[in-house]
Design an enzyme around this catalytic site. Sequence first.
Site, mmCIF file in Angstrom:
data_model
loop_
_atom_site.group_PDB
_atom_site.id
_atom_site.type_symbol
_atom_site.label_atom_id
_atom_site.label_comp_id
_atom_site.label_asym_id
_atom_site.label_seq_id
_atom_site.Cartn_x
_atom_site.Cartn_y
_atom_site.Cartn_z
ATOM 1 C CG HIS A 272 -1.918 -1.094 1.238
ATOM 2 N ND1 HIS A 272 -1.866 -2.147 2.106
ATOM 3 C CD2 HIS A 272 -2.990 -1.296 0.442
ATOM 4 C CE1 HIS A 272 -2.878 -2.968 1.856
ATOM 5 N NE2 HIS A 272 -3.576 -2.474 0.845
ATOM 6 C CG ASP B 272 1.768 -1.420 3.400
ATOM 7 O OD1 ASP B 272 1.397 -1.331 4.581
ATOM 8 O OD2 ASP B 272 1.119 -2.029 2.516
HETATM 9 C C1 XUL Z 1 -9.121 -6.248 0.856
HETATM 10 C C2 XUL Z 1 -7.949 -6.615 0.072
HETATM 11 C C3 XUL Z 1 -6.821 -5.641 0.084
HETATM 12 C C4 XUL Z 1 -6.238 -5.398 -1.263
HETATM 13 C C5 XUL Z 1 -5.141 -4.385 -1.319
HETATM 14 O O1 XUL Z 1 -10.107 -7.194 0.879
HETATM 15 O O2 XUL Z 1 -7.892 -7.680 -0.507
HETATM 16 O O3 XUL Z 1 -5.841 -6.090 0.955
HETATM 17 O O4 XUL Z 1 -5.715 -6.582 -1.778
HETATM 18 O O5 XUL Z 1 -5.553 -3.126 -0.999
#
Ligand code: XUL
Length: 346
Positions: free
Chosen positions: A51, A54
């Site tokens: 992210h 992150d």
């Molecule tokens: C939420 C999910 C997230 C995404 C990344 O359900 O899967 O972790 O993969 O934002």
Amino acid sequence: MPKAHRYKFCFGPWNISEGQDPYGPTTRPAQTFDWKLAQLKKLGFDAMMFHDDDAVPDIDGKSDAQLRKETGELKKKLADAGVAAEMVAPRLWFSPMTMDGAYTSNDSKCRQYAIERSLRCIDIANYLGTDLIVLWLAREGTYLREAKSGRRSIELLVEALDKMLAHDKKIRLSIEPKPNEPMDHAYLPTIGHALAIAQLTRDPKRVGCLIESAHAILAGLDPADEIDFAMAFGKLWSLHLNDQNGLKFDQDKPFGSSNLRVAFNQVRALERNGYGTHGEYVCFDVHPFRPTKVEHWLAHLDNSRRTFLKLLKKARSFDDNKAKQLIADRNLAALDQMVLEHLMGA
Ligand code: XUL
Ligand code: MN
């Protein structure tokens, strides 16, 4: 089937999670990013997914110069570890500014925030050397049907995607659909929706998708069909393999944990479409079971990859000719049993 190739594996720092759920606190102490990266390397995974926060914690309070500096440091750590950055995803569900949606918020200032944050996420991806942005559109939907216009929301989503595509001429956007949670209903609940909205953007070729097994199951679909559909368009650019036991909260179980046959069929679909032959990674978006001890903290990731590799052997050794004969003879009972016995090793 295309020629056998070696798959590359990936996970994110959030997949070494501490055990909190909506009903209780953490059950394991938080670890540093460096520890998590060392674990990923020790397990022999190839890449890490991120992210935006992150990569740059507390991103909203930081200047562009700070963002560039911290991302440079992260890039060096990854290079030293021999680990690639797979993608970066804007976390558009945590800030008070995204309380009622990000790109589809009813408040124009909040929509502006979401777009600016997404452009900064693209800058981070650039600094880290990946051209892939993942969009899990967590709050782009409704808690209450009458609270937003569905038609207007689609227009707002297209506007946001267009701004991202214009910000960087090389970046690719991978939409990760999920039908619900945290919303009652999401506006882009399936791969069909994700690929359809791509066609409304200024550069449809650069808008593709990411399939997560659990999200497909929550939409009442078979993830293998979603894989075949996306790959028929050449648009499956990333993958979150995991598992899900029916229609409940998003469980992010280890791959194959609930339904080995559904997992087997996902691996078969990846194989027949040549997933990974253009550099795509197999990522596991899985979480440890809440009671997990610190010393077993990485097992769900290692196990997911073990299961994947064992199912890959099963997919590659499946007797396709025999299956074809049974299909031609309309003998689905025999085909069914053949699959079961192949999986059981009988
Ligand atoms: C939420 C999910 C997230 C995404 C990344 O359900 O899967 O972790 O993969 O934002
Ligand atoms: Mn995911």
